[in-house]
Write an enzyme that holds these catalytic residues in place. Structure first.
Site, PDB file in Angstrom:
ATOM      1  N   GLY A 122      45.351  19.469  32.976  1.00 21.25           N
ATOM      2  CA  GLY A 122      44.124  20.150  33.692  1.00 21.25           C
ATOM      3  C   GLY A 122      43.152  20.512  32.400  1.00 21.25           C
ATOM      4  N   GLY A 190      63.309  38.116  14.773  1.00 21.32           N
ATOM      5  CA  GLY A 190      62.646  38.574  15.986  1.00 21.32           C
ATOM      6  C   GLY A 190      63.690  38.301  17.016  1.00 21.32           C
ATOM      7  N   VAL A 191      62.996  38.187  18.294  1.00 19.52           N
ATOM      8  CA  VAL A 191      63.853  37.936  19.455  1.00 19.52           C
ATOM      9  C   VAL A 191      64.370  36.810  19.478  1.00 19.52           C
ATOM     10  CG1 VAL A 191      63.855  38.379  21.939  1.00 19.52           C
ATOM     11  CG2 VAL A 191      62.046  39.364  20.758  1.00 19.52           C
ATOM     12  N   ASP A 319      50.994  34.203  28.576  1.00 20.89           N
ATOM     13  CA  ASP A 319      51.235  34.048  27.103  1.00 20.89           C
ATOM     14  C   ASP A 319      49.788  33.758  26.572  1.00 20.89           C
ATOM     15  OD1 ASP A 319      53.904  34.596  27.224  1.00 20.89           O
ATOM     16  OD2 ASP A 319      54.753  32.820  26.026  1.00 20.89           O
ATOM     17  N   HIS A 451      80.622  56.356  39.653  1.00 22.84           N
ATOM     18  CA  HIS A 451      81.745  56.491  38.706  1.00 22.84           C
ATOM     19  C   HIS A 451      82.598  55.705  38.729  1.00 22.84           C
ATOM     20  CE1 HIS A 451      84.170  58.291  35.782  1.00 22.84           C
ATOM     21  NE2 HIS A 451      85.230  58.155  36.304  1.00 22.84           N
TER      22      HIS A 451
HETATM   23  P1  FAD Z   1      54.821  28.974  29.830  1.00 26.17           P
HETATM   24  O1  FAD Z   1      55.883  29.255  30.367  1.00 26.17           O
HETATM   25  O2  FAD Z   1      54.582  28.478  28.317  1.00 26.17           O
HETATM   26  O3  FAD Z   1      54.097  27.949  30.789  1.00 26.17           O
HETATM   27  C1  FAD Z   1      52.934  27.421  30.727  1.00 26.17           C
HETATM   28  C2  FAD Z   1      52.845  25.904  31.270  1.00 26.17           C
HETATM   29  O4  FAD Z   1      51.350  25.267  31.128  1.00 26.17           O
HETATM   30  C3  FAD Z   1      53.735  25.065  30.360  1.00 26.17           C
HETATM   31  O5  FAD Z   1      54.469  24.155  31.708  1.00 26.17           O
HETATM   32  C4  FAD Z   1      52.789  23.937  30.003  1.00 26.17           C
HETATM   33  O6  FAD Z   1      53.251  22.280  29.832  1.00 26.17           O
HETATM   34  C5  FAD Z   1      51.578  23.922  30.628  1.00 26.17           C
HETATM   35  N1  FAD Z   1      50.366  23.781  30.247  1.00 26.17           N
HETATM   36  C6  FAD Z   1      49.901  23.984  28.835  1.00 26.17           C
HETATM   37  N2  FAD Z   1      48.509  23.326  28.784  1.00 26.17           N
HETATM   38  C7  FAD Z   1      48.296  22.769  30.070  1.00 26.17           C
HETATM   39  C8  FAD Z   1      47.187  21.665  30.353  1.00 26.17           C
HETATM   40  N3  FAD Z   1      45.988  21.625  29.813  1.00 26.17           N
HETATM   41  N4  FAD Z   1      47.403  21.294  31.786  1.00 26.17           N
HETATM   42  C9  FAD Z   1      48.480  21.451  32.465  1.00 26.17           C
HETATM   43  N5  FAD Z   1      49.316  22.205  32.099  1.00 26.17           N
HETATM   44  C10 FAD Z   1      49.549  22.824  30.786  1.00 26.17           C
HETATM   45  N6  FAD Z   1      60.492  35.926  28.241  1.00 26.17           N
HETATM   46  C11 FAD Z   1      61.253  36.651  28.603  1.00 26.17           C
HETATM   47  O7  FAD Z   1      60.487  37.684  29.524  1.00 26.17           O
HETATM   48  N7  FAD Z   1      62.608  36.916  28.668  1.00 26.17           N
HETATM   49  C12 FAD Z   1      63.515  36.007  28.032  1.00 26.17           C
HETATM   50  O8  FAD Z   1      64.650  36.075  28.082  1.00 26.17           O
HETATM   51  C13 FAD Z   1      62.687  34.972  27.321  1.00 26.17           C
HETATM   52  N8  FAD Z   1      63.480  34.319  26.559  1.00 26.17           N
HETATM   53  C14 FAD Z   1      62.674  33.341  25.824  1.00 26.17           C
HETATM   54  C15 FAD Z   1      63.647  32.364  24.984  1.00 26.17           C
HETATM   55  C16 FAD Z   1      62.827  31.629  24.367  1.00 26.17           C
HETATM   56  C17 FAD Z   1      63.819  30.494  23.380  1.00 26.17           C
HETATM   57  C18 FAD Z   1      61.392  31.583  24.314  1.00 26.17           C
HETATM   58  C19 FAD Z   1      60.765  30.207  23.610  1.00 26.17           C
HETATM   59  C20 FAD Z   1      60.857  32.253  25.037  1.00 26.17           C
HETATM   60  C21 FAD Z   1      61.293  33.066  25.593  1.00 26.17           C
HETATM   61  N9  FAD Z   1      60.800  34.073  26.474  1.00 26.17           N
HETATM   62  C22 FAD Z   1      61.217  34.869  27.231  1.00 26.17           C
HETATM   63  C23 FAD Z   1      59.161  33.911  26.582  1.00 26.17           C
HETATM   64  C24 FAD Z   1      58.622  33.266  27.812  1.00 26.17           C
HETATM   65  O9  FAD Z   1      59.243  31.998  27.979  1.00 26.17           O
HETATM   66  C25 FAD Z   1      57.240  33.383  27.874  1.00 26.17           C
HETATM   67  O10 FAD Z   1      56.669  34.597  27.777  1.00 26.17           O
HETATM   68  C26 FAD Z   1      56.924  32.777  29.218  1.00 26.17           C
HETATM   69  O11 FAD Z   1      57.325  31.517  29.604  1.00 26.17           O
HETATM   70  C27 FAD Z   1      55.437  32.880  29.399  1.00 26.17           C
HETATM   71  O12 FAD Z   1      54.889  32.467  30.681  1.00 26.17           O
HETATM   72  P2  FAD Z   1      53.410  31.328  30.804  1.00 26.17           P
HETATM   73  O13 FAD Z   1      53.641  30.934  32.388  1.00 26.17           O
HETATM   74  O14 FAD Z   1      52.315  32.089  30.306  1.00 26.17           O
HETATM   75  O15 FAD Z   1      53.401  30.191  29.900  1.00 26.17           O
HETATM   76  P1  NAD Z   2      58.813  37.466  17.249  1.00 28.14           P
HETATM   77  O1  NAD Z   2      57.550  37.733  17.203  1.00 28.14           O
HETATM   78  O2  NAD Z   2      59.728  38.387  18.264  1.00 28.14           O
HETATM   79  O3  NAD Z   2      59.709  37.526  15.828  1.00 28.14           O
HETATM   80  C1  NAD Z   2      59.121  36.741  14.743  1.00 28.14           C
HETATM   81  C2  NAD Z   2      59.810  37.562  13.468  1.00 28.14           C
HETATM   82  O4  NAD Z   2      59.543  36.342  12.289  1.00 28.14           O
HETATM   83  C3  NAD Z   2      59.191  38.578  13.231  1.00 28.14           C
HETATM   84  O5  NAD Z   2      60.002  39.632  12.992  1.00 28.14           O
HETATM   85  C4  NAD Z   2      58.258  38.432  12.120  1.00 28.14           C
HETATM   86  O6  NAD Z   2      58.175  39.422  10.941  1.00 28.14           O
HETATM   87  C5  NAD Z   2      59.134  37.074  11.417  1.00 28.14           C
HETATM   88  N1  NAD Z   2      58.407  36.436  10.488  1.00 28.14           N
HETATM   89  C6  NAD Z   2      57.166  35.942  10.706  1.00 28.14           C
HETATM   90  N2  NAD Z   2      56.533  34.971   9.587  1.00 28.14           N
HETATM   91  C7  NAD Z   2      58.036  35.021   8.702  1.00 28.14           C
HETATM   92  C8  NAD Z   2      58.225  34.218   7.570  1.00 28.14           C
HETATM   93  N3  NAD Z   2      57.284  33.489   7.122  1.00 28.14           N
HETATM   94  N4  NAD Z   2      59.156  34.335   7.056  1.00 28.14           N
HETATM   95  C9  NAD Z   2      60.129  35.262   7.591  1.00 28.14           C
HETATM   96  N5  NAD Z   2      60.097  35.933   8.592  1.00 28.14           N
HETATM   97  C10 NAD Z   2      58.678  35.746   9.306  1.00 28.14           C
HETATM   98  O7  NAD Z   2      58.877  36.044  17.652  1.00 28.14           O
HETATM   99  P2  NAD Z   2      59.917  34.894  18.112  1.00 28.14           P
HETATM  100  O8  NAD Z   2      61.242  35.517  18.057  1.00 28.14           O
HETATM  101  O9  NAD Z   2      59.373  33.577  17.625  1.00 28.14           O
HETATM  102  O10 NAD Z   2      59.790  34.980  19.728  1.00 28.14           O
HETATM  103  C11 NAD Z   2      58.432  34.677  20.263  1.00 28.14           C
HETATM  104  C12 NAD Z   2      57.945  35.109  21.523  1.00 28.14           C
HETATM  105  O11 NAD Z   2      58.967  34.921  22.472  1.00 28.14           O
HETATM  106  C13 NAD Z   2      58.174  36.807  21.294  1.00 28.14           C
HETATM  107  O12 NAD Z   2      56.979  37.248  21.597  1.00 28.14           O
HETATM  108  C14 NAD Z   2      59.027  37.115  22.667  1.00 28.14           C
HETATM  109  O13 NAD Z   2      58.579  38.153  23.118  1.00 28.14           O
HETATM  110  C15 NAD Z   2      59.405  36.143  23.417  1.00 28.14           C
HETATM  111  N6  NAD Z   2      60.577  36.164  23.391  1.00 28.14           N
HETATM  112  C16 NAD Z   2      61.363  36.812  24.359  1.00 28.14           C
HETATM  113  C17 NAD Z   2      62.591  36.964  24.836  1.00 28.14           C
HETATM  114  C18 NAD Z   2      63.212  38.176  25.542  1.00 28.14           C
HETATM  115  O14 NAD Z   2      62.469  38.858  26.256  1.00 28.14           O
HETATM  116  N7  NAD Z   2      64.579  38.321  25.478  1.00 28.14           N
HETATM  117  C19 NAD Z   2      63.417  36.052  23.923  1.00 28.14           C
HETATM  118  C20 NAD Z   2      62.922  34.974  23.153  1.00 28.14           C
HETATM  119  C21 NAD Z   2      61.516  35.127  23.005  1.00 28.14           C
END
Ligand code: FAD
Ligand code: NAD
Length: 475
Positions: A122, A190-191, A319, A451
């Site tokens: 889109g 990070g996470v 995001d 409990h």
């Molecule tokens: P996204 O999930 O990124 O979805 C965006 C969608 O838009 C994608 O499908 C993309 O293909 C599509 N898109 C992009 N541009 C276009 C375009 N121009 N046209 C059409 N489609 C397009 N968050 C949590 O809360 N709990 C967790 O446990 C957690 N674990 C995570 C683990 C990992 C490994 C990662 C990478 C992330 C994790 N997150 C977690 C973060 C979470 O995945 C994101 O915060 C979340 O997916 C964001 O949702 P969103 O809908 O904004 O974007």
């Molecule tokens: P993050 O921001 O959680 O952690 C990134 C880490 O990398 C930070 O601690 C930062 O200080 C470090 N960093 C940055 N530059 C660096 C460098 N040059 N060398 C070494 N360390 C460096 O990001 P992430 O772990 O990549 O996750 C991305 C996003 O996805 C986060 O915002 C998180 O909220 C989301 N996420 C959420 C979950 C969950 O909710 N359980 C799980 C996975 C991801």
């Protein structure tokens, strides 16, 4: 496909697909476009969360934790299992099946809810027009009364460790290893670094995590972060703080990771590297320059508190806008925007968004940390309760960690709850509700908890705020 809709959503991750379903529930004609393709080239809904984020990572965290517990804990329960073997193919296949079921579920929800799901890209044009380009198809024009941008985020790349898709990978690649790397380097504690580092550590990798910051989990409450760090150290996760990666070199042996810390330059040799240094908003190809949508210097779409962009009737959620990059935050913004379009009065309570890190022990919190309260000069009181005194945690053999509660000295209103411990991500739900309802610690003190449950630790932490914990010495 060309046509006119009340609402067109671009992106079907947890922010976009939830917005689309809610808009359709309001009787608005709604289309939702998504570009995601699986490695096999199949279009799917669900975005990062379902396809390469929350869900596959949690599937692997669960499987790897069971494997680890079978290896180190079962014998203590009197369960002898003989030769324990890892079948990574089956583990990965299970994860893939869960992802397939859930992303297929979104397509079914769209169908049942009357959302027109469209696979392809889109692009927002001026005057609420959207160019929709199907995969392998010609661009078509859609018109809408409202457009919701929900295109999510992608992993940040590091110049010092460019992805090669093989030895140096992002989080998506790290979910797909077909062999447990003997030596795994993770950049970023990070996470993602902690969760995926834990997965591969439990399955047998020697894991070194390099973190640029001097402070571990700087966004968490300090006491909780220290406890988590202690537990991870005990598990053998090698987390090196203040470590800036300078260069990566491909060698016959794998990858040479060169980094600097206060002591000087260091090198470690690893087989694979996961780069997990954050994610950035994805707006590539999304916005026609004349569409009127402003993007900040950091690449985020600019929005107000109700997710309105700078273009009339164009909204952005998830995001791709400010705030924590969490699925549930994006979903709630999606609901809010759909409700606002339908003329309802609503808001997102940004002060009460839970964070959960799915390590073992889990880490979860909501509200403000002790450090934030100190900095803001808030007069607060604090209570803690260790899981070591919880009967249920002991029975589960998972009694590391604590619950910490912070409340206002005068009003007793709960200001923050921080947990490092078993199922912290589930336990935090009670705290989220308490903060949402502006509860006091006395409210939780007077609430009966079953409990023996882990929730008793939350109850005891509330009692501890007033030095009335029953199963702890109150100091
Ligand atoms: P996204 O999930 O990124 O979805 C965006 C969608 O838009 C994608 O499908 C993309 O293909 C599509 N898109 C992009 N541009 C276009 C375009 N121009 N046209 C059409 N489609 C397009 N968050 C949590 O809360 N709990 C967790 O446990 C957690 N674990 C995570 C683990 C990992 C490994 C990662 C990478 C992330 C994790 N997150 C977690 C973060 C979470 O995945 C994101 O915060 C979340 O997916 C964001 O949702 P969103 O809908 O904004 O974007
Ligand atoms: P993050 O921001 O959680 O952690 C990134 C880490 O990398 C930070 O601690 C930062 O200080 C470090 N960093 C940055 N530059 C660096 C460098 N040059 N060398 C070494 N360390 C460096 O990001 P992430 O772990 O990549 O996750 C991305 C996003 O996805 C986060 O915002 C998180 O909220 C989301 N996420 C959420 C979950 C969950 O909710 N359980 C799980 C996975 C991801």
């Amino acid at each position: 496909m060309s046509g006119k809709y009340d609402v067109v959503v671009i992106g079907a991750g947890p922010a976009g697909y939830v917005a689309a379903i809610r808009a359709a529930q309001h009787g608005l004609s709604t289309a939702c476009i998504d570009a995601w393709l699986t490695p096999g080239g199949e279009p799917v809904f669900g975005g990062t969360c379902l396809n390469a984020g929350c869900i596959p990572s949690k599937a692997l965290l669960e499987s790897s934790e069971l494997y680890h517990r079978a290896a180190v804990e079962f014998a203590g329960h009197g369960i002898q299992i003989g030769n324990l073997a890892l079948d990574l193919d089956t583990m990965q296949g299970r994860k893939d099946r869960i992802v397939r079921d859930l992303s297929g579920g979104i397509a079914s929800l769209f169908k049942a809810g009357g959302v027109t799901g469209l696979f392809g890209r889109g692009r927002l044009l001026p005057d609420l027009k959207v160019q929709y380009t199907p995969h392998d198809g010609e661009p078509e024009l859609l018109e809408a009364d409202h457009v919701i941008l929900a295109t999510g985020s992608v992993p940040v790349e590091l110049a010092a460790a460019p992805y090669d898709g093989e030895r140096i990978v992002d989080s998506t690649g790290a979910l797909e290893f077909d062999k447990v790397p003997a030596r795994l380097g993770v950049i970023g504690a990070g996470v993602i670094g902690l969760e995926l580092g834990s997965v591969w550590k439990r399955l047998g990798a020697e894991v070194t995590i390099l973190e640029a910051m001097d402070k571990f989990l700087f966004m968490a409450d300090g006491q909780i972060a220290r406890e988590a760090q202690r537990q991870f150290k005990k598990q053998g996760l090698d987390i090196r703080l203040g470590a800036m990666v300078r260069e990566t070199e491909h060698t016959a042996d794998g990858i040479l990771l060169k980094y600097d810390d206060k002591q000087g330059g260091h090198e470690i040799s690893v087989d694979k590297v996961i780069v997990a240094v954050g994610r950035r908003a994805e707006t590539a190809g999304l916005l026609d320059p004349l569409a009127g949508v402003d993007v900040s210097e950091r690449g985020l779409i600019e929005v107000d508190a109700q997710c309105r962009t700078t273009a009339s009737n164009v909204w952005a959620v998830g995001d791709v806008v400010r705030g924590p990059m969490l699925a549930h935050k994006g979903s709630e913004e999606g609901v809010m925007v759909a409700d606002l379009i339908a003329g309802k009065v609503t808001e997102v309570n940004y002060d009460v968004i839970p964070s959960v890190i799915y390590t073992a022990p889990e880490i979860a919190w909501v509200g403000r940390t002790e450090e934030q309260l100190k900095e803001a000069g808030v007069d607060y009181k604090s209570g803690t309760f260790n899981f070591a005194a919880s009967g249920r945690a002991k029975a589960m053999d998972q009694d590391a960690g604590l619950v910490k509660m912070l409340s206002d000295v005068r009003s007793d209103r709960i200001l923050g709850v921080h947990i490092c411990g078993p199922l912290a991500g589930e336990l935090i739900g009670e705290a989220v509700l308490a903060l949402e309802f502006e509860a006091s610690t006395e409210d939780l003190q007077r609430t009966i908890h079953g409990h023996p449950t882990l929730t008793e630790a939350v109850h005891e932490a509330a009692l501890s705020v007033d030095r009335r914990a029953i199963h702890a010495i109150n100091r």
